[in-house]
Design an enzyme around this catalytic site. Sequence first.
Site, PDB file in Angstrom:
ATOM      1  N   VAL A  55       0.808  -1.230   0.000  1.00  0.00           N
ATOM      2  CA  VAL A  55       0.000   0.000   0.000  1.00  0.00           C
ATOM      3  C   VAL A  55       0.835   1.271   0.000  1.00  0.00           C
ATOM      4  O   VAL A  55       0.287   2.364  -0.183  1.00  0.00           O
ATOM      5  CB  VAL A  55      -0.961   0.044   1.209  1.00  0.00           C
ATOM      6  N   TYR A  56       2.131   1.180   0.206  1.00  0.00           N
ATOM      7  CA  TYR A  56       2.953   2.386   0.235  1.00  0.00           C
ATOM      8  C   TYR A  56       3.021   2.988  -1.171  1.00  0.00           C
ATOM      9  O   TYR A  56       3.585   2.391  -2.092  1.00  0.00           O
ATOM     10  CB  TYR A  56       4.357   2.087   0.738  1.00  0.00           C
ATOM     11  N   SER A  57       2.421   4.168  -1.306  1.00  0.00           N
ATOM     12  CA  SER A  57       2.343   4.858  -2.600  1.00  0.00           C
ATOM     13  C   SER A  57       1.770   3.937  -3.674  1.00  0.00           C
ATOM     14  O   SER A  57       2.205   3.933  -4.821  1.00  0.00           O
ATOM     15  CB  SER A  57       3.714   5.395  -3.037  1.00  0.00           C
ATOM     16  N   HIS A  58       0.763   3.135  -3.273  1.00  0.00           N
ATOM     17  CA  HIS A  58       0.040   2.260  -4.200  1.00  0.00           C
ATOM     18  C   HIS A  58       0.982   1.329  -4.968  1.00  0.00           C
ATOM     19  O   HIS A  58       0.830   1.122  -6.168  1.00  0.00           O
ATOM     20  CB  HIS A  58      -0.801   3.083  -5.183  1.00  0.00           C
TER      21      HIS A  58
END
Length: 345
Positions: A55-58
Amino acid sequence: MVDLRPFGRTGVQISSLTLGAMNFGSRGNPDHEDGIRIIHRALDEGITAIDTADVYSHGESEEIVGKALSTGRRDDVFLATKFHGQVGDNPQHRGNSRRWIVRAVDNSLRRLRTDWIDLYQVHRPEPDTDIDETLGALTDLVHQGKIRYVGSSTFEPSAIVEGQWVAQRRGRERVVSEQPPYSILARGVEREVLPVAQRYGLAVLPWSPLAGGWLSGRYYGGLDAPISRRADRFPARFDPTAAANAGKLAAVDELAALAEQAGLSLIHLAIAFVLEHPAVTSAIIGPRTLGHLESQLGAAKVTLPRDVLDRIDAIVPPGTTLNPADAGYQPPSLTDPARRRRQSP
């Protein structure tokens, strides 16, 4: 150089600092080449573990880490990532179910440009999903060679224990690590999470040892609140004008003065404090710039004397989290009124 510590009872050793990649990508530093330089610098300084999440920066963070390791450095890195949060716009692309896990791991492997993940972590609990569902899927991934070990992040003590018992009774892969929030300003995990981790031989990889920047010196001396994307997303944790953060402001002023008296930077004091706990394996640092990384690396060599640790305890008592929002997770039993109220007929 950064020293090595045992990763629980696995027989693996990792560096006492882990490079967290949350700030790589559009939500932090969007310059991929700069992110790669930071990663390579960390590896050159003896950091052997990198932690990221889908989920970090998609997914962009995983892509940057994958690029950095594709130059021949993958074999020397203990690579960790996480699943659970929603990736993209589809609400089905999330969770701790087998259906999502088997898809999420392949997506992460592709972005990371690797055939295996050393530590695959459940990013948050999901009480409505049977833990055996999750552990069953993760056990299959270990057997398939896609992941080496299973970890959790921000789990409550009861959930940690339940996972251990389910693994033993049903023949699943055991969770070997926990990644809790831990800093001088957020010491709640000292009450049960860290003792439980020690009891079961889990490695502990604390996130946010600088309390999201509160212990970086940016909030010291009554200075105006720094502008950051995290502060915009999580005002309850980072707005210095919020009543719940008043205690943090006062504590930071005292801690900054203590660090100066001890001849340390506030950053080194904060990280060294986390590394002092016997349960802690490796503290996750999350630099956004090369300068941030350089300011944090030396903390691994700092040993805090007893009088300094006693002063820290006086400023923020053991087991105390000054702002409950810094706990990182609140169970649905607290956040969902329907779970604690009998509905009127």
